[in-house]
Design a protein around this motif. Sequence first.
Motif, short mmCIF file in Angstrom:
data_model
loop_
_atom_site.label_atom_id
_atom_site.label_comp_id
_atom_site.label_asym_id
_atom_site.label_seq_id
_atom_site.Cartn_x
_atom_site.Cartn_y
_atom_site.Cartn_z
N GLY A 103 61.68 85.38 37.31
CA GLY A 103 62.68 85.54 38.35
C GLY A 103 63.02 87.00 38.60
N LEU A 104 63.12 87.78 37.54
CA LEU A 104 63.42 89.20 37.68
C LEU A 104 62.29 89.92 38.41
CD1 LEU A 104 64.89 89.95 34.13
CD2 LEU A 104 66.15 89.69 36.27
N ALA A 111 71.64 86.84 36.61
CA ALA A 111 72.37 85.57 36.69
C ALA A 111 71.59 84.54 37.50
CB ALA A 111 73.74 85.80 37.32
N ALA A 112 71.01 84.97 38.63
CA ALA A 112 70.24 84.05 39.47
C ALA A 112 68.97 83.60 38.75
CB ALA A 112 69.90 84.72 40.79
N SER A 113 68.37 84.51 37.99
CA SER A 113 67.16 84.16 37.25
C SER A 113 67.45 83.12 36.18
CB SER A 113 66.55 85.41 36.60
OG SER A 113 66.07 86.31 37.57
N ARG A 114 68.57 83.30 35.46
CA ARG A 114 68.94 82.32 34.44
C ARG A 114 69.24 80.96 35.06
NH1 ARG A 114 72.37 86.69 32.56
NH2 ARG A 114 71.33 87.82 30.87
N GLU A 115 69.93 80.98 36.19
CA GLU A 115 70.27 79.73 36.87
C GLU A 115 69.02 79.00 37.35
OE1 GLU A 115 72.85 78.13 40.75
OE2 GLU A 115 72.92 80.24 40.17
N ARG A 116 68.08 79.77 37.94
CA ARG A 116 66.84 79.16 38.42
C ARG A 116 66.00 78.64 37.26
NH1 ARG A 116 64.49 75.93 41.79
NH2 ARG A 116 62.40 76.54 42.47
N ALA A 117 65.99 79.37 36.15
CA ALA A 117 65.25 78.92 34.97
C ALA A 117 65.77 77.58 34.48
CB ALA A 117 65.34 79.97 33.86
#
Length: 320
Positions: A103-104, A111-117
């Motif tokens: 995501g990064l 935050a968005a990367s963790r959420e998408r993961a």
Amino acid sequence: MIKTRGLTKTFTKGKSTVEAVRGVDIDVREGELVALLGPNGAGKSTTLRMLTTLLAPTSGTAHVAGFSITDDRDAVRRRIGYVGQGSGAGNNQRVRDELVTQGLCYGLTKAASRERAEELIEALDLGEFAGRSVSTLSGGQRRRLDIALGLVHRPPLLFLDEPTTGMDPQSRANLWEHILRMRRETGTTIVLTTHYLEEADSMAERVVVIDKGTVIADDTAAALKNELASDLVVVTVADAYAATRTAEVAERIASVRDVTVAGSSVRVRSHRGDTTIPELLRETEAVGVRVSAVELSRPTLDDVFLGLTGRSLRETQTVA
């Protein structure tokens, strides 16, 4: 979603020139699931590498997700997911960390990367081993992770290159269950290459057959089988004389394409085997021939390939 015109790729090694792709024209509409089939060396993998901007074409044009693969490569890459034949995850990395890092790489915030993961972990049933290193995963689990990595940035178009090769039947079925569910939920367009013809037959809405660098067929699996192959009806009778009489009857039936006799068996190729059988039984009875057994076999995509090229696709994969 995909439009190619006259797409070619030529490789030169020393004084030798190999035309891997020779003027391929392909159209894929938004939301379709299209399978590319062909023997090893047919040009399908080279075509896929060009469509994903990994290989520059020699000539021709291609637009993927609305952008040129030669003039707007970065724009294409932002809009596609690509799951290659090898695993895309690092062996020593943990599943969740790999997804966050992906995501990064696509410009998402932490935050968005963790959420998408977490979304993908739940959607592809990765929760049980999200904290484990990739090296501990089974083949089916790795492929689910590979697909998750390809979907992190929510691409409208996903390329799957031999996604289930080497997997056991249960793992293959499980993986396809996840893929099809996510497609229903997101409307993602999917382009698939596979050596498993039953996958293309049952999953794909269209099948594109490539051989010797050119597209030789493009239609639904059902239409290709109906047009280029046919149902096989095998009729067993008492003896060779009865078989000859049966063949004469079969040749007068409109839906029959071809009739061959082998001993006391008659092989009948028909556009509509289910309707041919009742008519054939009535006519054989009328001429005094008693049928002892009838077998109906539906055509496969391998039959289509055999009809197109004179070769079995399964045999070419085995040899390769």
